[in-house]
Scaffold this motif. Structure first.
Motif, PDB file in Angstrom:
ATOM      1  N   GLY A  94      49.129  43.356  27.239  1.00 34.21           N
ATOM      2  CA  GLY A  94      48.775  44.518  28.043  1.00 34.21           C
ATOM      3  C   GLY A  94      49.173  44.234  29.488  1.00 34.21           C
ATOM      4  N   ASP A  95      48.264  44.465  30.405  1.00 37.76           N
ATOM      5  CA  ASP A  95      48.558  44.209  31.818  1.00 37.76           C
ATOM      6  C   ASP A  95      48.066  42.842  32.261  1.00 37.76           C
ATOM      7  N   LEU A  96      47.561  42.057  31.318  1.00 38.96           N
ATOM      8  CA  LEU A  96      46.920  40.802  31.709  1.00 38.96           C
ATOM      9  C   LEU A  96      47.762  39.583  31.358  1.00 38.96           C
ATOM     10  N   ALA A  97      47.821  38.630  32.305  1.00 38.20           N
ATOM     11  CA  ALA A  97      48.387  37.313  32.005  1.00 38.20           C
ATOM     12  C   ALA A  97      47.288  36.512  31.308  1.00 38.20           C
ATOM     13  N   THR A  98      47.610  35.962  30.158  1.00 37.73           N
ATOM     14  CA  THR A  98      46.582  35.306  29.345  1.00 37.73           C
ATOM     15  C   THR A  98      46.924  33.838  29.096  1.00 37.73           C
ATOM     16  N   ALA A  99      45.888  33.058  28.916  1.00 41.72           N
ATOM     17  CA  ALA A  99      46.044  31.673  28.465  1.00 41.72           C
ATOM     18  C   ALA A  99      45.287  31.564  27.140  1.00 41.72           C
ATOM     19  N   VAL A 100      46.032  31.296  26.070  1.00 44.51           N
ATOM     20  CA  VAL A 100      45.426  31.181  24.754  1.00 44.51           C
ATOM     21  C   VAL A 100      45.367  29.708  24.409  1.00 44.51           C
TER      22      VAL A 100
ATOM     23  N   ASP B   3      41.898  35.031  31.020  1.00 43.59           N
ATOM     24  CA  ASP B   3      42.764  35.689  31.989  1.00 43.59           C
ATOM     25  C   ASP B   3      43.238  34.583  32.928  1.00 43.59           C
ATOM     26  N   ARG B   4      44.564  34.377  33.025  1.00 39.12           N
ATOM     27  CA  ARG B   4      45.032  33.277  33.875  1.00 39.12           C
ATOM     28  C   ARG B   4      45.395  33.749  35.285  1.00 39.12           C
ATOM     29  N   SER B   5      44.904  34.939  35.645  1.00 40.93           N
ATOM     30  CA  SER B   5      45.004  35.382  37.045  1.00 40.93           C
ATOM     31  C   SER B   5      43.760  34.910  37.784  1.00 40.93           C
ATOM     32  N   LEU B   6      43.967  34.382  38.979  1.00 41.34           N
ATOM     33  CA  LEU B   6      42.830  33.892  39.760  1.00 41.34           C
ATOM     34  C   LEU B   6      43.094  34.219  41.230  1.00 41.34           C
ATOM     35  N   ASP B   7      42.245  35.030  41.801  1.00 38.83           N
ATOM     36  CA  ASP B   7      42.368  35.402  43.219  1.00 38.83           C
ATOM     37  C   ASP B   7      43.780  35.898  43.549  1.00 38.83           C
TER      38      ASP B   7
END
Lengths: 102, 244
Positions: A94-100, B3-7
């Motif tokens: 989606g619009d999110l960067a994810t770490a699995v 979620d690997r977004s941070l600030d």
């Protein structure tokens, strides 16, 4: 009576086991973490190629366990037996960067 | 799953090559801080103390997932052999639990209990929740029972169903699946306040006055019980008295 109470308290304190170390702290990490292989020796995937469900089913049996992610209507599956050999995927869903991680 | 977004920054993680309390350690390629993948917390380095946001995920058989989400994409790759990646219901019921909550503020609901009580009205921290369990696919979930101004209470709806042909053909599924008598299963629940019927797997209201509504899902992850206890020694465990 006060003496008795004090004795009981002292006895209780003496019988308490050692306080377990607080885990997930930097001090605990420094004490017990072990470098078992060089950094980046283990394969990590970043923005891997994906296939659709029909293609996936040519490889995956219905009983195969997957991690399922559903973000803003975009859905993605990560088979556990693939993650067992990868452990970490930097992905976008989606619009999110994810770490699995597994 | 994070979620690997941070600030405002998108982090990219690599494998540090370190084993820490039976868990691998990630590093982010920007600051080289070290992160525990179990909690999503930076433990060392410039970002020490930062916490990644958890994202809800489930662990389910592929057949269920692709049927529920035919538009799904899937990661393929080398399949590790001898790994606990195939669905084995008795083994999962005996060993696994559903960890509800985030970071270190978590409660483990053992599957052995949830298979007996597939709709459990309870509380996690301050939040009133319903913990649900679809036994045939060992899928646990947790939802807030607060819906707008209403606080709902749920009861399971039992139906008698015959074992599916697919279940009968799989020897690793429980022996009761092979029985010819119909088995009681629970896939829906009813709220006491309006009588609406809800899907226990995804918290969607199927019919009744609240049809179309959806309960807020809580972060809930399947865990091997003995591993969970190791990582969260102070966490609360809810299970059957004898088995646990």
């Amino acid at each position: 009576m006060i003496l008795l109470c004090t004795s009981i308290l002292a006895l209780t304190a003496a019988q308490e086991p050692d306080t377990p170390p607080e885990i997930f702290t930097e001090a605990d990490y420094d004490a017990v973490a072990e470098q078992v292989m060089p950094r980046d020796a283990f394969p990590v995937l970043t923005l891997p190629e994906l296939v659709d469900a029909k293609t996936g089913s040519e490889t995956l049996g219905d009983e195969e366990l997957v991690i399922g992610l559903n973000l803003d209507g975009e859905t993605r599956a990560y088979p556990l037996r693939v993650m067992g050999g990868v452990e970490l995927v930097n992905d976008v869903c989606g619009d999110l960067a994810t770490a699995v991680s597994w | 799953m994070y979620d690997r977004s941070l600030d405002g920054e998108t982090l990219t993680f690599g494998h540090e090559g370190v084993l820490y309390r039976n868990s691998f350690v990630m590093y982010d390629k920007g600051s080289e801080s070290l992160w525990v993948h179990v909690t999503g917390e930076a433990i060392k380095g410039p970002k020490k103390g930062s916490q990644l946001r958890f994202l809800p995920s489930v662990i389910v058989p592929w057949g269920f997932w692709r049927t529920e989400h035919p538009e799904t994409t899937v990661l393929l790759g080398k399949m590790v052999e001898g790994f606990m990646g195939s669905f084995n219901l008795p083994q999962r019921l005996a060993s696994y639990g559903l960890s509800v909550g985030e970071g270190r503020n978590v409660t483990l609901f053992r599957y052995a209990l949830l298979s007996q009580v597939p709709v459990l009205n309870t509380q996690v921290g301050e939040e009133p929740v319903v913990v649900t369990f679809a036994e045939e696919i060992a899928l646990g979930a947790a939802f807030s029972t607060q819906l707008g101004e209403r606080k709902l209470h749920f009861d399971p709806i039992l139906v008698l169903s015959k074992p599916s042909a697919a279940s009968e053909s799989k020897s690793e599924l429980p022996s009761k699946s092979a029985a010819v008598v119909p088995q009681p299963t629970v896939s829906t629940m009813r709220d006491s306040e309006t009588g609406s019927v809800w899907d226990i797997r995804n918290g969607r209201c199927l019919r009744g006055p609240l049809a179309g509504e959806r309960l807020k899902p809580l972060t809930a992850t399947a865990w091997l019980g003995k591993r969970w206890v190791h990582f969260f020694p102070e966490g609360k465990v809810v299970g059957l008295p004898k088995a646990d």
